[in-house]
Every structure is written in C-alpha cells, then in structure tokens.
Design a protein around this motif. Structure first.
Motif, PDB file in Angstrom:
ATOM      1  N   ARG A   1      27.154  27.597  15.346  1.00 10.95           N
ATOM      2  CA  ARG A   1      26.410  27.115  14.532  1.00 10.95           C
ATOM      3  C   ARG A   1      24.996  27.866  14.239  1.00 10.95           C
ATOM      4  NH1 ARG A   1      26.703  22.260  16.986  1.00 10.95           N
ATOM      5  NH2 ARG A   1      25.074  22.760  18.441  1.00 10.95           N
ATOM      6  N   ASN A   2      24.477  28.280  15.393  1.00  5.87           N
ATOM      7  CA  ASN A   2      23.226  29.028  15.245  1.00  5.87           C
ATOM      8  C   ASN A   2      23.200  30.074  14.428  1.00  5.87           C
ATOM      9  OD1 ASN A   2      21.789  26.991  16.757  1.00  5.87           O
ATOM     10  ND2 ASN A   2      22.089  28.031  18.651  1.00  5.87           N
ATOM     11  N   ILE A   3      24.482  30.960  14.583  1.00  9.86           N
ATOM     12  CA  ILE A   3      24.586  32.042  13.583  1.00  9.86           C
ATOM     13  C   ILE A   3      24.881  31.857  12.206  1.00  9.86           C
ATOM     14  CG2 ILE A   3      26.176  33.934  13.340  1.00  9.86           C
ATOM     15  CD1 ILE A   3      26.610  34.218  16.162  1.00  9.86           C
ATOM     16  N   PHE A   4      25.551  30.789  12.004  1.00 10.43           N
ATOM     17  CA  PHE A   4      25.682  30.168  10.716  1.00 10.43           C
ATOM     18  C   PHE A   4      24.513  29.897   9.958  1.00 10.43           C
ATOM     19  CE2 PHE A   4      26.172  26.724   7.788  1.00 10.43           C
ATOM     20  CZ  PHE A   4      27.068  27.319   6.929  1.00 10.43           C
ATOM     21  N   TYR A   5      23.598  28.940  10.697  1.00 13.21           N
ATOM     22  CA  TYR A   5      22.454  28.478  10.183  1.00 13.21           C
ATOM     23  C   TYR A   5      21.220  29.610   9.968  1.00 13.21           C
ATOM     24  CZ  TYR A   5      23.997  23.654  10.220  1.00 13.21           C
ATOM     25  OH  TYR A   5      24.640  22.629  10.024  1.00 13.21           O
ATOM     26  N   GLY A   6      21.507  30.580  10.934  1.00 17.56           N
ATOM     27  CA  GLY A   6      20.391  31.585  11.044  1.00 17.56           C
ATOM     28  C   GLY A   6      20.775  32.584   9.875  1.00 17.56           C
ATOM     29  N   GLY A   7      21.951  32.949   9.811  1.00 18.62           N
ATOM     30  CA  GLY A   7      22.430  33.844   8.578  1.00 18.62           C
ATOM     31  C   GLY A   7      22.022  33.071   7.142  1.00 18.62           C
ATOM     32  N   SER A   8      22.244  31.749   7.360  1.00 16.25           N
ATOM     33  CA  SER A   8      22.150  30.996   5.808  1.00 16.25           C
ATOM     34  C   SER A   8      20.466  31.011   5.554  1.00 16.25           C
ATOM     35  CB  SER A   8      22.356  29.632   5.971  1.00 16.25           C
ATOM     36  OG  SER A   8      23.981  29.322   6.235  1.00 16.25           O
ATOM     37  N   VAL A   9      19.724  30.836   6.443  1.00 18.66           N
ATOM     38  CA  VAL A   9      18.202  30.923   6.310  1.00 18.66           C
ATOM     39  C   VAL A   9      17.954  32.373   5.808  1.00 18.66           C
ATOM     40  CG1 VAL A   9      15.942  30.935   7.396  1.00 18.66           C
ATOM     41  CG2 VAL A   9      17.787  29.115   7.771  1.00 18.66           C
ATOM     42  N   PHE A  10      18.501  33.379   6.608  1.00 16.95           N
ATOM     43  CA  PHE A  10      18.139  34.674   6.046  1.00 16.95           C
ATOM     44  C   PHE A  10      18.645  35.056   4.714  1.00 16.95           C
ATOM     45  CE2 PHE A  10      19.539  39.224   6.017  1.00 16.95           C
ATOM     46  CZ  PHE A  10      18.482  39.707   6.138  1.00 16.95           C
ATOM     47  N   PHE A  11      19.589  34.771   4.540  1.00 22.57           N
ATOM     48  CA  PHE A  11      20.226  35.313   3.151  1.00 22.57           C
ATOM     49  C   PHE A  11      19.605  34.299   2.014  1.00 22.57           C
ATOM     50  CE2 PHE A  11      23.502  37.106   5.519  1.00 22.57           C
ATOM     51  CZ  PHE A  11      23.275  38.557   4.907  1.00 22.57           C
ATOM     52  N   PHE A  12      19.103  33.186   2.256  1.00 23.77           N
ATOM     53  CA  PHE A  12      18.405  32.315   1.259  1.00 23.77           C
ATOM     54  C   PHE A  12      16.989  32.848   1.170  1.00 23.77           C
ATOM     55  CE2 PHE A  12      15.188  28.967   0.312  1.00 23.77           C
ATOM     56  CZ  PHE A  12      15.982  28.515  -0.857  1.00 23.77           C
ATOM     57  N   LEU A  13      16.246  33.442   2.219  1.00 20.27           N
ATOM     58  CA  LEU A  13      15.175  34.133   2.049  1.00 20.27           C
ATOM     59  C   LEU A  13      15.148  35.368   1.376  1.00 20.27           C
ATOM     60  CD1 LEU A  13      13.327  33.221   5.613  1.00 20.27           C
ATOM     61  CD2 LEU A  13      12.951  32.088   3.310  1.00 20.27           C
ATOM     62  N   LEU A  14      16.143  35.973   1.760  1.00 18.35           N
ATOM     63  CA  LEU A  14      16.487  37.103   0.965  1.00 18.35           C
ATOM     64  C   LEU A  14      16.579  37.145  -0.758  1.00 18.35           C
ATOM     65  CD1 LEU A  14      16.871  40.246   1.001  1.00 18.35           C
ATOM     66  CD2 LEU A  14      19.672  39.748   1.448  1.00 18.35           C
ATOM     67  N   LEU A  15      17.466  36.170  -0.987  1.00 17.36           N
ATOM     68  CA  LEU A  15      17.641  35.567  -2.375  1.00 17.36           C
ATOM     69  C   LEU A  15      16.127  35.440  -3.003  1.00 17.36           C
ATOM     70  CD1 LEU A  15      19.201  34.870  -4.955  1.00 17.36           C
ATOM     71  CD2 LEU A  15      19.488  32.598  -3.830  1.00 17.36           C
ATOM     72  N   VAL A  16      15.405  34.458  -2.324  1.00 15.98           N
ATOM     73  CA  VAL A  16      14.003  34.089  -2.844  1.00 15.98           C
ATOM     74  C   VAL A  16      13.162  35.511  -2.985  1.00 15.98           C
ATOM     75  CG1 VAL A  16      11.826  32.928  -2.244  1.00 15.98           C
ATOM     76  CG2 VAL A  16      14.104  31.879  -1.835  1.00 15.98           C
ATOM     77  N   GLY A  17      13.115  36.420  -2.109  1.00 17.60           N
ATOM     78  CA  GLY A  17      12.270  37.297  -2.182  1.00 17.60           C
ATOM     79  C   GLY A  17      12.915  38.473  -3.398  1.00 17.60           C
ATOM     80  N   LEU A  18      14.024  38.440  -3.575  1.00 16.66           N
ATOM     81  CA  LEU A  18      14.635  39.369  -4.514  1.00 16.66           C
ATOM     82  C   LEU A  18      14.467  38.808  -5.964  1.00 16.66           C
ATOM     83  CD1 LEU A  18      17.816  40.823  -3.007  1.00 16.66           C
ATOM     84  CD2 LEU A  18      15.931  42.123  -3.413  1.00 16.66           C
ATOM     85  N   THR A  19      14.676  37.517  -6.110  1.00 24.10           N
ATOM     86  CA  THR A  19      14.054  36.727  -7.336  1.00 24.10           C
ATOM     87  C   THR A  19      12.562  36.883  -7.485  1.00 24.10           C
ATOM     88  OG1 THR A  19      15.910  35.035  -6.774  1.00 24.10           O
ATOM     89  CG2 THR A  19      14.313  34.475  -8.299  1.00 24.10           C
ATOM     90  N   TYR A  20      11.766  36.693  -6.647  1.00 21.66           N
ATOM     91  CA  TYR A  20      10.390  36.939  -6.998  1.00 21.66           C
ATOM     92  C   TYR A  20       9.954  38.416  -7.391  1.00 21.66           C
ATOM     93  CZ  TYR A  20       5.490  37.721  -5.959  1.00 21.66           C
ATOM     94  OH  TYR A  20       4.077  38.195  -6.031  1.00 21.66           O
TER      95      TYR A  20
ATOM     96  N   SER B   1      34.277  31.971  26.419  1.00 23.94           N
ATOM     97  CA  SER B   1      33.214  31.317  27.084  1.00 23.94           C
ATOM     98  C   SER B   1      31.888  31.448  26.866  1.00 23.94           C
ATOM     99  CB  SER B   1      33.355  31.070  28.686  1.00 23.94           C
ATOM    100  OG  SER B   1      33.006  32.409  29.101  1.00 23.94           O
ATOM    101  N   ALA B   2      31.624  32.542  26.299  1.00 20.10           N
ATOM    102  CA  ALA B   2      30.122  33.161  25.975  1.00 20.10           C
ATOM    103  C   ALA B   2      30.036  32.756  24.451  1.00 20.10           C
ATOM    104  CB  ALA B   2      30.060  34.840  25.852  1.00 20.10           C
ATOM    105  N   PHE B   3      31.141  32.674  23.540  1.00 15.92           N
ATOM    106  CA  PHE B   3      30.548  32.480  22.033  1.00 15.92           C
ATOM    107  C   PHE B   3      31.153  30.789  21.994  1.00 15.92           C
ATOM    108  CE2 PHE B   3      31.947  32.360  17.651  1.00 15.92           C
ATOM    109  CZ  PHE B   3      30.745  33.006  17.114  1.00 15.92           C
ATOM    110  N   THR B   4      30.439  30.016  22.043  1.00 18.04           N
ATOM    111  CA  THR B   4      30.511  28.901  22.125  1.00 18.04           C
ATOM    112  C   THR B   4      30.098  27.916  20.485  1.00 18.04           C
ATOM    113  OG1 THR B   4      28.083  28.032  22.463  1.00 18.04           O
ATOM    114  CG2 THR B   4      29.897  28.426  24.293  1.00 18.04           C
ATOM    115  N   LYS B   5      30.486  26.601  20.510  1.00 20.66           N
ATOM    116  CA  LYS B   5      30.061  26.041  19.137  1.00 20.66           C
ATOM    117  C   LYS B   5      28.813  26.285  18.833  1.00 20.66           C
ATOM    118  CE  LYS B   5      34.156  22.677  19.047  1.00 20.66           C
ATOM    119  NZ  LYS B   5      34.286  21.511  18.926  1.00 20.66           N
ATOM    120  N   SER B   6      27.938  25.923  19.836  1.00 22.50           N
ATOM    121  CA  SER B   6      26.458  25.951  19.346  1.00 22.50           C
ATOM    122  C   SER B   6      25.912  27.269  18.861  1.00 22.50           C
ATOM    123  CB  SER B   6      25.694  25.736  20.845  1.00 22.50           C
ATOM    124  OG  SER B   6      24.349  25.804  20.670  1.00 22.50           O
ATOM    125  N   ALA B   7      26.564  28.377  19.564  1.00 21.09           N
ATOM    126  CA  ALA B   7      26.087  30.056  19.239  1.00 21.09           C
ATOM    127  C   ALA B   7      26.716  29.903  17.837  1.00 21.09           C
ATOM    128  CB  ALA B   7      26.927  30.732  20.257  1.00 21.09           C
TER     129      ALA B   7
END
Length: 141
Positions: free
Chosen positions: A11-30, A3-9
């Motif tokens: 989704r937030n982990i997925f999108y948060g992780g996606s944004v984090f790793f995309f920003l990491l990719l951009v930073g390493l590319t730069y 009950s503590a790990f919901t679909k909303s949580a």
C-alpha cells in the motif's frame, strides 16, 4: 521473503508511487505551459492566415499532405514549403495542377482566386515560422 513484503508495504509503495507520478505530471505540465508561448507563432496570426487555414481545411489538404508532421503521407510535407520554395512558386504550382505528368501523383486544381492563393500562402508562411524545434529534420521535409 513473503513475510518482508506485507500488505502495508504494498500500500505504501502504491500511494508513494501515485504521489510521485502525480507530482511529476504537475511539474511537466507547468514546464510545458511555461515554455509553450516561446514556441508558438500567435503574434503573427492575421486575418489572411485565418482565411488561409480555412482554405486548407475546406479543401482537405491534410488528406494528402502533412503539416508539421500531422496528416497523410501521400504528398510532401508543407510545414517548411514557404522556406523551401517561396510564395511565387507555391502559387504557380497550385495554379498549374494537375500537371498531367504520367506516372506521377497529381494534385487537383481547386480553382482558387488570387486572394485565396495569397491567403493560403500566408497560412503556409505562418506555419513555417512556428518554432518546431527543428522539425522536420531536413529541409525537404
């Protein structure tokens, strides 16, 4: 627990992780694009070096040798052969092939002209001057 790990949580982990790793990719590319010009050797790229690279490619040298860690491992690494042996040795070695020594791998004789040998040596000199961050790890390749 479920009950503590919901679909909303999730989704937030997925999108948060996606944004984090995309920003990491951009930073390493730069960072790579900022530091890469310090490592290349393009200022020393001459017509002789270009012709030498053409000889390297048309004679399929990379089919037996490695250059800066890329290629086949049948014959020695040539990324630092200019530093190890010098231009006169390189030209004499190429001219003397095959040596006919029994039990040894033999390099074919490509019947290169003096100008082609000079161009190939220029290419190997150029390759030896690329900042490879100490690759290969020892002088003998």
């Amino acid at each position: 627990m479920s009950s503590a790990f919901t679909k909303s949580a999730a989704r937030n982990i997925f999108y948060g992780g996606s944004v984090f790793f995309f920003l990491l990719l951009v930073g390493l590319t730069y960072d790579t694009m900022r530091t890469l010009p310090k490592h290349d050797n393009s200022a020393n790229l001459t017509e002789s070096v270009k012709r030498g690279k053409h000889i390297w490619e048309t004679r399929n040298c990379i089919g037996c040798h490695t250059l800066l860690g890329e290629g086949a491992y049948f014959a020695p690494e040539l990324g630092n052969v200019y530093v190890r042996r010098g231009p006169d040795f390189i030209k004499a070695w190429i001219k003397a092939q095959p040596t006919g020594a029994p039990g040894r791998r033999q390099m074919p004789n490509f019947n290169l002209s003096e100008e082609q040998l000079d161009d190939l040596v220029s290419f190997l000199k150029y390759a030896s001057e690329i900042n490879t961050s100490k690759w290969p790890p020892n002088i003998e390749g």
